[in-house]
Design a protein around this motif. Sequence first.
Motif, mmCIF file in Angstrom:
data_model
loop_
_atom_site.group_PDB
_atom_site.id
_atom_site.type_symbol
_atom_site.label_atom_id
_atom_site.label_comp_id
_atom_site.label_asym_id
_atom_site.label_seq_id
_atom_site.Cartn_x
_atom_site.Cartn_y
_atom_site.Cartn_z
ATOM 1 N N ARG A 195 0.985 -1.237 -0.014
ATOM 2 C CA ARG A 195 -0.022 0.067 0.064
ATOM 3 C C ARG A 195 0.851 1.269 0.001
ATOM 4 N NH1 ARG A 195 -4.334 1.920 4.642
ATOM 5 N NH2 ARG A 195 -5.203 3.499 3.385
ATOM 6 N N THR A 196 1.853 1.193 0.748
ATOM 7 C CA THR A 196 2.795 2.318 0.984
ATOM 8 C C THR A 196 3.739 2.697 -0.535
ATOM 9 O OG1 THR A 196 3.117 1.980 3.116
ATOM 10 C CG2 THR A 196 4.803 3.443 2.092
ATOM 11 N N PHE A 197 4.002 1.476 -1.027
ATOM 12 C CA PHE A 197 4.793 1.503 -2.141
ATOM 13 C C PHE A 197 3.767 2.192 -3.481
ATOM 14 C CE2 PHE A 197 5.741 -0.030 -6.444
ATOM 15 C CZ PHE A 197 7.253 -0.039 -6.557
ATOM 16 N N VAL A 198 2.660 1.650 -3.598
ATOM 17 C CA VAL A 198 1.858 2.147 -4.498
ATOM 18 C C VAL A 198 1.301 3.526 -4.320
ATOM 19 C CG1 VAL A 198 -0.513 2.029 -5.389
ATOM 20 C CG2 VAL A 198 0.820 -0.132 -5.046
ATOM 21 N N ALA A 199 1.122 4.010 -3.196
ATOM 22 C CA ALA A 199 0.608 5.238 -2.765
ATOM 23 C C ALA A 199 2.200 6.475 -3.127
ATOM 24 C CB ALA A 199 0.254 5.534 -1.493
ATOM 25 N N VAL A 200 3.087 6.053 -2.502
ATOM 26 C CA VAL A 200 4.186 6.848 -2.981
ATOM 27 C C VAL A 200 4.571 7.012 -4.093
ATOM 28 C CG1 VAL A 200 6.657 7.305 -2.307
ATOM 29 C CG2 VAL A 200 5.033 6.770 -0.550
ATOM 30 N N PHE A 201 4.686 5.862 -5.015
ATOM 31 C CA PHE A 201 4.963 5.796 -6.509
ATOM 32 C C PHE A 201 4.114 6.639 -7.383
ATOM 33 C CE2 PHE A 201 4.771 3.784 -10.554
ATOM 34 C CZ PHE A 201 6.370 3.816 -11.012
ATOM 35 N N VAL A 202 2.592 6.407 -6.935
ATOM 36 C CA VAL A 202 1.680 7.035 -7.764
ATOM 37 C C VAL A 202 1.650 8.770 -7.636
ATOM 38 C CG1 VAL A 202 -0.801 7.688 -8.049
ATOM 39 C CG2 VAL A 202 0.028 5.343 -7.951
ATOM 40 N N LEU A 203 2.008 9.036 -6.320
ATOM 41 C CA LEU A 203 2.052 10.197 -5.954
ATOM 42 C C LEU A 203 3.275 11.160 -6.430
ATOM 43 C CD1 LEU A 203 0.673 10.380 -2.275
ATOM 44 C CD2 LEU A 203 -0.097 11.379 -4.386
ATOM 45 N N ALA A 204 4.532 10.168 -6.448
ATOM 46 C CA ALA A 204 5.652 10.825 -7.093
ATOM 47 C C ALA A 204 5.697 11.100 -8.705
ATOM 48 C CB ALA A 204 6.862 9.859 -6.740
ATOM 49 N N ASP A 205 4.772 10.134 -9.237
ATOM 50 C CA ASP A 205 4.521 10.102 -10.815
ATOM 51 C C ASP A 205 5.677 10.567 -11.591
ATOM 52 O OD1 ASP A 205 3.066 10.771 -13.056
ATOM 53 O OD2 ASP A 205 2.224 12.751 -12.489
ATOM 54 N N LEU A 231 -4.134 7.000 -16.028
ATOM 55 C CA LEU A 231 -4.061 5.639 -15.365
ATOM 56 C C LEU A 231 -3.808 5.587 -13.981
ATOM 57 C CD1 LEU A 231 -3.057 3.085 -17.770
ATOM 58 C CD2 LEU A 231 -5.329 3.397 -17.180
ATOM 59 N N LEU A 232 -2.565 6.196 -13.464
ATOM 60 C CA LEU A 232 -2.178 6.641 -12.252
ATOM 61 C C LEU A 232 -3.202 7.486 -11.476
ATOM 62 C CD1 LEU A 232 1.874 7.071 -12.922
ATOM 63 C CD2 LEU A 232 0.371 5.115 -11.753
ATOM 64 N N GLY A 233 -3.531 8.757 -12.318
ATOM 65 C CA GLY A 233 -4.559 9.555 -11.587
ATOM 66 C C GLY A 233 -5.584 8.667 -11.194
ATOM 67 N N PHE A 234 -6.396 7.874 -11.866
ATOM 68 C CA PHE A 234 -7.427 6.851 -11.429
ATOM 69 C C PHE A 234 -7.258 6.316 -10.207
ATOM 70 C CE2 PHE A 234 -10.040 3.287 -11.907
ATOM 71 C CZ PHE A 234 -11.267 3.788 -11.793
ATOM 72 N N LEU A 235 -6.052 5.564 -10.227
ATOM 73 C CA LEU A 235 -5.523 4.973 -8.882
ATOM 74 C C LEU A 235 -5.597 5.908 -7.740
ATOM 75 C CD1 LEU A 235 -3.022 2.369 -10.408
ATOM 76 C CD2 LEU A 235 -5.348 1.678 -9.608
ATOM 77 N N LEU A 236 -4.921 6.742 -7.960
ATOM 78 C CA LEU A 236 -4.880 7.929 -7.043
ATOM 79 C C LEU A 236 -6.236 8.541 -6.458
ATOM 80 C CD1 LEU A 236 -2.746 9.499 -5.205
ATOM 81 C CD2 LEU A 236 -2.801 11.243 -6.809
ATOM 82 N N ALA A 237 -7.063 8.674 -7.163
ATOM 83 C CA ALA A 237 -8.590 9.054 -7.044
ATOM 84 C C ALA A 237 -9.243 7.935 -5.980
ATOM 85 C CB ALA A 237 -9.275 9.193 -8.218
ATOM 86 N N ALA A 238 -9.026 6.775 -6.315
ATOM 87 C CA ALA A 238 -9.506 5.840 -5.414
ATOM 88 C C ALA A 238 -8.991 5.398 -4.166
ATOM 89 C CB ALA A 238 -9.464 4.242 -6.346
ATOM 90 N N LEU A 239 -7.527 5.768 -4.026
ATOM 91 C CA LEU A 239 -6.946 5.710 -3.026
ATOM 92 C C LEU A 239 -7.363 7.048 -2.075
ATOM 93 C CD1 LEU A 239 -4.811 4.693 -1.049
ATOM 94 C CD2 LEU A 239 -3.029 6.193 -2.197
ATOM 95 N N ALA A 240 -7.510 8.346 -2.596
ATOM 96 C CA ALA A 240 -7.924 9.363 -1.904
ATOM 97 C C ALA A 240 -9.257 9.171 -1.343
ATOM 98 C CB ALA A 240 -8.020 10.514 -2.860
#
Length: 196
Positions: free
Chosen positions: A8-18, A174-183
């Motif tokens: 979960r941490t990896f995905v969140a940080v990776f998506v946000l670092a974009d 695609l990364l934005g979509f994942l980030l929206a779900a996490l948000a």
Amino acid sequence: MDTSVLVRTFVAVFVLADALGNAPIFLVLTKGMEPQQRNRVVDKASIVAIAVLLSFAFGGQFILDYLHISIASLRVAGGLLLLLIALKMLEGELDTPIVEQGRDIAITPLALPLLAGPATITTVMLLMSESPNAHFSVVVGTVAAMVVTWFIVRQAGRIDKWIGAEGAVIVTQLLGFLLAALAIEIGSEGIKELFF
């Protein structure tokens, strides 16, 4: 080590670092530099970003306590902030920072706020508070995400040629979509704590 927290941490940080979304900005910021100079800039930016994220991961709770901010409020604020960033990613907005002469671009704007922005800092703090028995997993997930980001940004020139402008837009959305779900997930947890 808690694998679910690590992932979960990896995905969140990776998506946000974009990394893929920021690759074009990196190319603009380092225009005219030799490949070795570009690599040094990326190395320094990555080290600074990791140091900032880990500092807030371990010291963030003290700041919250000092300001009398609850974790639930931070979750709601963090969720809203992540959602705004996700919407910008989905809309294809890419704000290129203005670089002043003489400024070390490795620190600003590459490390802060592109790689370790407010949303990333908030997310790492939240993950640390949510996982009191899995701090090591959060640290490993954060560092792993930043190492992958470092590798991708180092390959910015090749990636830009390989995926092209349209490919970069698709990946960012695609990364934005994942980030929206996490948000939504983070924000809804905070709302539950505050009102239910």
